[in-house]
Design a protein around this motif. Structure first.
Motif, PDB file in Angstrom:
ATOM      1  N   VAL A  34       0.005  -6.335  -4.540  1.00  0.00           N
ATOM      2  CA  VAL A  34       0.710  -5.198  -3.952  1.00  0.00           C
ATOM      3  C   VAL A  34       1.510  -5.728  -2.770  1.00  0.00           C
ATOM      4  O   VAL A  34       0.946  -6.183  -1.773  1.00  0.00           O
ATOM      5  N   ASN A  36       3.476  -5.058   0.195  1.00  0.00           N
ATOM      6  CA  ASN A  36       3.748  -3.997   1.171  1.00  0.00           C
ATOM      7  C   ASN A  36       4.962  -4.343   2.007  1.00  0.00           C
ATOM      8  O   ASN A  36       5.219  -5.503   2.332  1.00  0.00           O
ATOM      9  N   VAL A  61       4.959  -1.377  -2.345  1.00  0.00           N
ATOM     10  CA  VAL A  61       4.559  -0.092  -1.767  1.00  0.00           C
ATOM     11  C   VAL A  61       5.020  -0.045  -0.324  1.00  0.00           C
ATOM     12  O   VAL A  61       4.671  -0.914   0.479  1.00  0.00           O
ATOM     13  N   ASP A  76      -4.688   3.403  -1.816  1.00  0.00           N
ATOM     14  CA  ASP A  76      -4.817   4.251  -3.007  1.00  0.00           C
ATOM     15  C   ASP A  76      -3.924   3.720  -4.133  1.00  0.00           C
ATOM     16  O   ASP A  76      -4.337   3.659  -5.297  1.00  0.00           O
ATOM     17  N   ALA A  77      -2.705   3.334  -3.779  1.00  0.00           N
ATOM     18  CA  ALA A  77      -1.783   2.788  -4.776  1.00  0.00           C
ATOM     19  C   ALA A  77      -2.316   1.481  -5.346  1.00  0.00           C
ATOM     20  O   ALA A  77      -2.218   1.221  -6.551  1.00  0.00           O
ATOM     21  N   ALA A  80      -5.184   2.010  -7.823  1.00  0.00           N
ATOM     22  CA  ALA A  80      -4.741   2.498  -9.128  1.00  0.00           C
ATOM     23  C   ALA A  80      -4.422   1.352 -10.081  1.00  0.00           C
ATOM     24  O   ALA A  80      -4.402   1.533 -11.304  1.00  0.00           O
TER      25      ALA A  80
END
Length: 252
Positions: A34, A36, A61, A76-77, A80
């Motif tokens: 992820v 960021n 994200v 949360d992302a 998932a």
């Protein structure tokens, strides 16, 4: 646990520089990453595209780490996608100002502390909630990114930034002891002078070159060299290491 779902690595401030290098290495190590970012959407998309072009899994994200609600949404992302087992706290700013501490505007100091200290704490809090074996997590690793600026204090340039990174070092040590029995290792990498856009953004594009004579190895670091140290601390090879602050500084 091998259930076909990849472990997820969250890398904050990963749209460029050291963060981007960490994201690329994490993907190469098999993590779903992820990426960021706060404002550099184009940079984050480029990092994701490079990971995907090499066969890795990644997504970007947007989240300002100084806002705990955005940090929660970031995790949360990530959840998932799969179980989060690695978190790299790389997001950090200098305020893009150079000078003596007395001349730094209060709003700049507040913003630097908000991102570098409060933001890092918020990310650590959320990481512990997700990784802790006591809360049903798989355990894992948190690696914070500090700076060797904490040694000399960056007088005349970024004393406020150096102070914020000193807080990162202390938090690393304290949190490592706090969560050691929850399956979480917490360590820190402290880069020295590194060839990134950080210096140019602050109006000092030649800063790394000017500092080279004071570095025993005679040069600044490449972001990938810092990323390599981060990945080692995340790996099983560093499985008995927690609470460490590892300088990546060419001996300075």
């Amino acid at each position: 646990m091998d259930d076909g779902v990849p472990d997820v690595a969250v890398v904050t401030g990963a749209s460029r520089g050291i963060g981007a290098a960490i994201a690329l290495r994490a993907a190469a190590a098999g993590y779903a990453v992820v990426v960021n970012y706060s404002t550099d959407a184009d940079g984050a998309r480029n990092v994701v595209a490079e990971i995907q072009a090499k066969g890795g899994t990644a997504g970007s994200v947007q989240a300002d780490v100084s806002d705990p609600s955005q940090v929660a949404a970031l995790f949360d992302a990530a959840a998932a996608v799969g179980p989060v087992t690695a978190v790299v706290n790389n997001a950090g700013i200098t305020g893009n100002l150079i000078g003596n501490l007395a001349d730094v505007p209060s709003e700049t100091i507040r913003r630097v502390v908000d991102v570098n200290v409060s933001g890092l704490i918020f990310v650590c809090q959320e990481a512990v909630r997700r990784l802790s074996t006591g809360s049903g997590g798989r355990g894992g690793s948190i690696v914070n990114v500090s700076s060797t600026a904490t040694k000399a204090g960056s007088p005349g340039t970024w004393a406020h930034y150096a102070a914020s990174k000193g807080a990162v070092d202390v938090l690393t040590v304290g949190l490592a002891s706090e969560v050691a029995k929850q399956g979480i290792r917490v360590n820190c990498v402290a880069p020295g002078s590194t060839n990134t856009g950080l210096h140019a953004a602050a109006g000092m594009p030649d800063r790394v070159e000017r500092l080279n004579p004071g570095i025993p190895m005679g040069r600044g670091a490449d972001p990938d060299e810092v990323a390599a140290a981060v990945m080692w601390l995340m790996s099983d090879d560093a499985g008995y290491i927690t609470g460490a602050v590892l300088p990546v500084s060419g001996g300075r």
